[in-house]
Write a protein that holds these residues in place. Structure first.
Motif, PDB file in Angstrom:
ATOM      1  N   PHE A 177       0.848  -1.196   0.000  1.00 20.15           N
ATOM      2  CA  PHE A 177       0.000   0.000   0.000  1.00 20.15           C
ATOM      3  C   PHE A 177       0.880   1.241   0.000  1.00 20.15           C
ATOM      4  O   PHE A 177       1.851   1.304   0.755  1.00 20.15           O
ATOM      5  CB  PHE A 177      -0.927  -0.029   1.221  1.00 20.15           C
ATOM      6  N   ASN A 217      -6.533   6.468  -2.898  1.00 19.52           N
ATOM      7  CA  ASN A 217      -6.707   5.861  -1.568  1.00 19.52           C
ATOM      8  C   ASN A 217      -8.094   6.166  -1.013  1.00 19.52           C
ATOM      9  O   ASN A 217      -8.961   5.309  -0.966  1.00 19.52           O
ATOM     10  CB  ASN A 217      -5.616   6.380  -0.628  1.00 19.52           C
ATOM     11  N   GLY A 230      -8.074  -0.538   1.790  1.00 25.96           N
ATOM     12  CA  GLY A 230      -7.111  -0.489   0.691  1.00 25.96           C
ATOM     13  C   GLY A 230      -7.541   0.480  -0.384  1.00 25.96           C
ATOM     14  O   GLY A 230      -8.738   0.686  -0.608  1.00 25.96           O
ATOM     15  N   SER A 249      -2.038   1.281  -4.222  1.00 25.75           N
ATOM     16  CA  SER A 249      -2.071  -0.124  -3.784  1.00 25.75           C
ATOM     17  C   SER A 249      -1.577  -1.050  -4.891  1.00 25.75           C
ATOM     18  O   SER A 249      -1.949  -0.881  -6.050  1.00 25.75           O
ATOM     19  CB  SER A 249      -3.520  -0.454  -3.427  1.00 25.75           C
ATOM     20  N   ASN A 271      -6.779  -6.716   0.418  1.00 26.91           N
ATOM     21  CA  ASN A 271      -6.580  -5.551   1.286  1.00 26.91           C
ATOM     22  C   ASN A 271      -6.183  -5.941   2.709  1.00 26.91           C
ATOM     23  O   ASN A 271      -6.110  -7.117   3.049  1.00 26.91           O
ATOM     24  CB  ASN A 271      -7.871  -4.735   1.309  1.00 26.91           C
TER      25      ASN A 271
END
Ligand code: NAD
Length: 498
Positions: free
Chosen positions: A247, A411, A451, A457, A462
């Motif tokens: 991430f 994000n 996530g 990412s 996630n």
């Protein structure tokens, strides 16, 4: 001088590489500890210990594994004040904010107390004549987590709680800026009943990370940090045959529609833009009022609120936010503010000259508010990660929506409106992973997954929530038939179900 080593096989050990990094109190600018940076041999030792402990831990029934987390949650609550102060002393954020950091990790530990249920497999009776088919979720073995400075409690717990609950052992490589809380978490896990070796903390820098990425004893890597490093870690880990979830950075927009409650929106922007000195991956760094009239009204409300922000060391109970993490961050943020001015953005609140009386060597940055920022400017394109909010004016809803859509990061994003139709259209179309409707920081709770999209990412599963159980386990599917069918002899054509 406080020396911080590693946490291996249930105890703190001194570093042996001879390489160290300084840990600072960002409020005073003073060095408070010397952190050992691990060598390849130290990483090897940690992985060997983790491998030795893993089989026994995986064979421990899931209720017993859950009970370790029950006790750990209790210990976190009992030690909350001490942990929060320790966290603030190395990160700089206020003590209340540090408690939030710890509690958000604690909630993931509460979630994994459900591991007996969460990791149950699937079963089909009678998938064919006399045939049962079932899937098991088995641990991947030894996992590793590489974490950023900005949530030194929450993000390690995002990773190690599901990994360990699933029966893995875990190597944590915390940020070298604030390693003390991760070390305490490992100690508390032992106190909660975790067998030695299941959670190892290896402190280090790029060398330790590259060692993890190449290590044949590590099967899965979870990373949170800046985008260039996330991309590097993802590429290397997967090239070396590991599963990876990485991430990266963010540039989170908040769209303010003309019908929004502007007092609410302005308050939300202040908290989400300047809380934790803007050093949150879910911070709002771009406000997008729709229409000039909305923008003018919003600026009237924002300017006095930004000017009134109280900055202080973590020991100041009334501070809204503290210093940024390092001198290098402070310099980078101030240089970007200069760049914004040079690029023609209007700096409506200028925090460049801010000095914290009595803390002149601390890494403080005054609050900055830009108006009339445009998408071609560096202050718009880059993640500033400081107490700087940019206002980008959009002429209509479609133009506002197109801004987060075209940004490389994806994000978080938010919309403020009273109109359900606009909110519904926005949540459906925006290409960002976490969306808030009249909520500025839409961070999912522990039982949902966290996530972003796009360059925020790399990988598909996630953090926490159901995805984390999938990430930290491998599926094994068993097809079984008991004697009666086998008697009829061999089959040569591909078996199919009719
Ligand atoms: P960072 O990328 O500098 O460091 C993260 C980790 O990577 C640290 O453990 C560090 O030791 C290691 N690292 C640093 N340089 C490396 C290199 N060259 N090779 C290998 N490893 C290296 O990030 P940071 O400054 O600690 O954290 C801030 C960043 O993290 C921001 O970009 C923020 O948006 C991001 N972040 C993202 C999320 C998310 O969930 N998307 C959450 C929190 C923070």
């Amino acid at each position: 001088m406080n020396e911080i080593g590693h946490f291996i096989d249930g105890a703190r050990v001194a570093g042996t590489s001879g390489r160290t990094a300084d840990v600072f109190n960002p409020a005073t600018g003073q060095v408070t500890a010397r952190l050992a940076l691990a060598s390849a041999a130290e990483l090897d030792r940690a992985v060997a210990g983790a491998q030795a402990a893993q089989a026994g831990w995986a064979a421990t029934n899931p209720q017993r594994r859950a009970r370790v987390f029950m006790r750990f949650v209790q210990l976190l609550n009992e030690n909350m004040q001490e942990l929060a102060e320790l966290l603030s002393s190395e990160h700089g954020k206020t003590v209340e904010d540090s408690k939030g950091d710890i509690v958000r990790g604690l909630e993931v530990c509460e979630f994994v107390i459900g591991i007996p249920h969460l990791a149950k497999g699937e079963f089909t009776e009678g998938a064919g004549p006399g045939i049962d088919m079932y899937s098991l979720r088995q641990p991947v073995g030894v996992g590793a987590g590489i974490t950023p400075f900005n949530f030194p409690a929450m993000i390690p717990m995002w990773m190690f709680a599901p990994a360990i609950a699933c029966g893995n052992s875990f190597i944590l490589k915390p940020s070298e800026r604030d390693p003390s809380v991760p070390m305490r978490l490992a100690e508390l896990m032992i106190e909660a009943g975790l067998p030695k070796g299941v959670l190892q903390v290896v402190n280090g820098d790029k060398d330790a990370v590259d060692g993890i990425l190449a290590h044949p004893g590590i099967s899965a890597v979870s990373f949170v940090g800046s985008t260039p490093i996330a991309a590097h870690v993802y590429a290397q880990a997967t090239a070396n045959g590991k599963r990876a979830q990485c991430f990266g950075g963010a540039k989170n927009h908040m769209i303010i529609m003309p019908d929004a409650d502007l007092d609410q929106a302005a308050d939300a922007l202040i908290g989400a833009g300047y809380g934790s000195a803007g050093e949150r991956c879910m911070a709002i760094s771009v406000a997008v009022p729709v229409g000039d009239a909305t923008a003018d009204r919003l600026m009237e409300k924002l300017v006095p609120k930004v000017e009134a922000l109280r900055i202080g060391p973590y020991t100041d109970k009334d501070a809204d936010y503290g210093p940024v993490v390092t001198k290098a961050s402070q310099e980078k943020i101030l240089a970007l503010v200069e760049k914004g001015v040079a690029e023609g953005a209007e700096l409506k609140v200028d925090g460049r000259g801010f000095r914290m009386q009595g803390y002149e060597d601390g890494f403080f940055v005054g609050s900055c508010l830009f108006d009339r920022v445009t998408p071609d400017m560096d202050i718009y394109k880059q993640e500033i990660f400081g107490p700087v909010l940019s206002v980008v004016r959009a002429k209509d809803y479609e133009e506002a929506l197109s801004l987060p859509m075209r940004h490389e990061y994806g994000n978080g994003v938010a919309i403020y409106t009273r109109d359900g139709d606009a909110a519904r259209d926005f949540t459906s179309r925006v290409n960002v992973g976490m969306v808030g409707v009249n909520v500025p920081i839409p961070t999912p709770l522990a039982y949902h997954s966290f996530g972003g999209w796009k360059r925020s990412s790399f990988g598909d599963l996630n953090q926490h929530g159901p995805d984390s159980i999938r990430f930290w386990t491998r599926t094994k599917t068993v097809t079984s038939r008991w004697p009666s069918g086998i008697k009829s002899g061999a089959e040569f054509s591909m078996p199919v179900m009719r």
